[in-house]
Design an enzyme around this catalytic site. Sequence first.
Site, short mmCIF file in Angstrom:
data_model
loop_
_atom_site.label_atom_id
_atom_site.label_comp_id
_atom_site.label_asym_id
_atom_site.label_seq_id
_atom_site.Cartn_x
_atom_site.Cartn_y
_atom_site.Cartn_z
N GLY A 60 15.52 16.67 -3.05
CA GLY A 60 16.52 17.60 -3.13
C GLY A 60 17.50 17.94 -1.96
O GLY A 60 17.93 19.07 -1.60
N GLY A 89 10.86 15.81 8.08
CA GLY A 89 10.74 14.53 8.73
C GLY A 89 12.41 14.13 8.84
O GLY A 89 13.20 15.00 9.10
N ASP A 125 3.94 9.68 9.62
CA ASP A 125 4.30 8.61 9.93
C ASP A 125 4.76 8.55 11.60
O ASP A 125 4.62 7.65 12.19
CB ASP A 125 5.56 7.94 9.32
CG ASP A 125 5.50 8.06 7.86
OD1 ASP A 125 4.57 7.80 7.47
OD2 ASP A 125 6.69 8.04 7.13
N ARG A 154 -17.02 -10.48 3.74
CA ARG A 154 -15.66 -10.35 2.90
C ARG A 154 -14.61 -9.85 3.94
O ARG A 154 -14.74 -9.65 5.05
CB ARG A 154 -15.49 -9.46 2.16
CG ARG A 154 -16.09 -9.99 0.67
CD ARG A 154 -16.11 -8.73 -0.35
NE ARG A 154 -16.59 -9.16 -1.55
CZ ARG A 154 -16.86 -8.36 -2.59
NH1 ARG A 154 -17.09 -7.01 -2.27
NH2 ARG A 154 -17.45 -8.76 -3.87
N MET A 174 -0.03 3.92 5.36
CA MET A 174 1.40 4.50 5.46
C MET A 174 2.05 4.32 6.54
O MET A 174 1.59 3.85 7.45
CB MET A 174 1.57 5.83 4.82
CG MET A 174 1.38 6.06 3.30
SD MET A 174 1.52 7.65 2.72
CE MET A 174 1.48 7.50 1.01
N HIS A 217 -1.92 8.41 -0.54
CA HIS A 217 -1.97 9.77 -0.30
C HIS A 217 -3.01 10.52 0.19
O HIS A 217 -2.91 11.50 0.43
CB HIS A 217 -1.20 10.49 -1.69
CG HIS A 217 0.19 9.83 -2.02
ND1 HIS A 217 0.33 8.73 -2.45
CD2 HIS A 217 1.43 10.26 -1.70
CE1 HIS A 217 1.70 8.57 -2.67
NE2 HIS A 217 2.06 9.35 -2.12
N LEU A 218 -4.06 9.85 0.19
CA LEU A 218 -5.08 10.60 1.00
C LEU A 218 -4.82 10.73 2.42
O LEU A 218 -5.21 11.99 2.93
CB LEU A 218 -6.46 9.57 1.02
CG LEU A 218 -7.17 9.27 -0.32
CD1 LEU A 218 -8.39 8.48 -0.24
CD2 LEU A 218 -7.96 10.70 -0.88
#
Length: 360
Positions: free
Chosen positions: A74, A114, A139, A174, A181, A283-284
């Site tokens: 936007g 941001g 972030d 493993r 992010m 997005h968690l």
Amino acid sequence: MRIAISTGGGDAPGLNAVIRAATLSAIGRGWTVLGIKRGYFGLLGEDEVIPLTTETVRGIGHLGGTILRTTNRGNPFAFPVQSADGTWTEIDRSDELIENARNLGIQAIISIGGDGSLAIAQKLVDKGMRIVGVPKTIDNDVSGTVSTFGFDTAVQTAIEAIDKLHTTAESHDRVMVLEVMGRDAGFIALHSGVSGSADVILIPEIKWKLEHICEAVMERDRTGRKFAIIVVAEGATDEDGSVSLLGESLPGQDRRVGGIAQRLAKAIQDRTRKECRSMVLGHLQRGGMPTGYDRLLSTRFGGAAAQAVADGKWGHMVALQTPHIVTVPIIEVLKAPKRVDPTHDVVQTARRMGISFGDR
Ligand code: F6P
């Protein structure tokens, strides 16, 4: 005084606490407060502008998301519009926005966002609007402030994921690669990786080589630690590589970063013959309730933003410069984004503890 609040860009835990604190601080001064829905959409006829009252902001301080909704498509200076033939172009709707704000009697705006939202705020200030910024992003890549709100919650979420990956990684011998992010900044990976005892941390600020990562994994293997946890920031790259992208973005949207964990897991498995798995936390990290730290920081930011409006600090952003909340000119903040300093003590401590950054 009649002010409005907007939340733009990706959501971050703590947005509602800022809205609540700013609103109550403004009402306490006898001001009227409006909420612009979905970034600036509410001022462009694409959504609504609502009253923010004591009742509207009741019981929202602990909630994730934003009661005002948000958008990362936007930008009023480059607003995406679709032509009849289906193609998209971008047009400047800033004059329309300013006109609508004037018609609503809005005398000042608190813009919570941001780097993208702050850049838009600065351009609107240049056109005469009275705006105060509040730095938001998980972030933590906004300069001029020790931290942005939402970052601590995202780190906490990532740490919980690392803790859970540890037990399954160890049970199966493993290598687990967790992608977090952060876009072009490695703060979430660094802070969660160090706090969660990761073995390898890969961040955009330190270029890695596959051979060094594999060597770190095999060195553990040789000493009897048959599993490894690798935390990789979504924007991290090797020395020759470019940032891994997730297909096409929607019109008006920034590039979508991601996918590095899967590629890395395959490359490490091919080279070491150890079984590797990857996971994208996604997005968690942006969801859920803000931590206590983020709630307090958001509340302080909201209160300081109302104070900055009272002081006429147009074109300034509230910021944490420990132990105080201060205001800094947005124009200064935009000069350079904040990045991890590879010489910072967090990196140095991690290295001395044997954590690899894949660069040596
Ligand atoms: O800037 C916040 C952020 O969550 C980044 O870490 C991530 O790359 C991006 O937004 C994801 O945005 P979107 O909402 O478009 O998936």
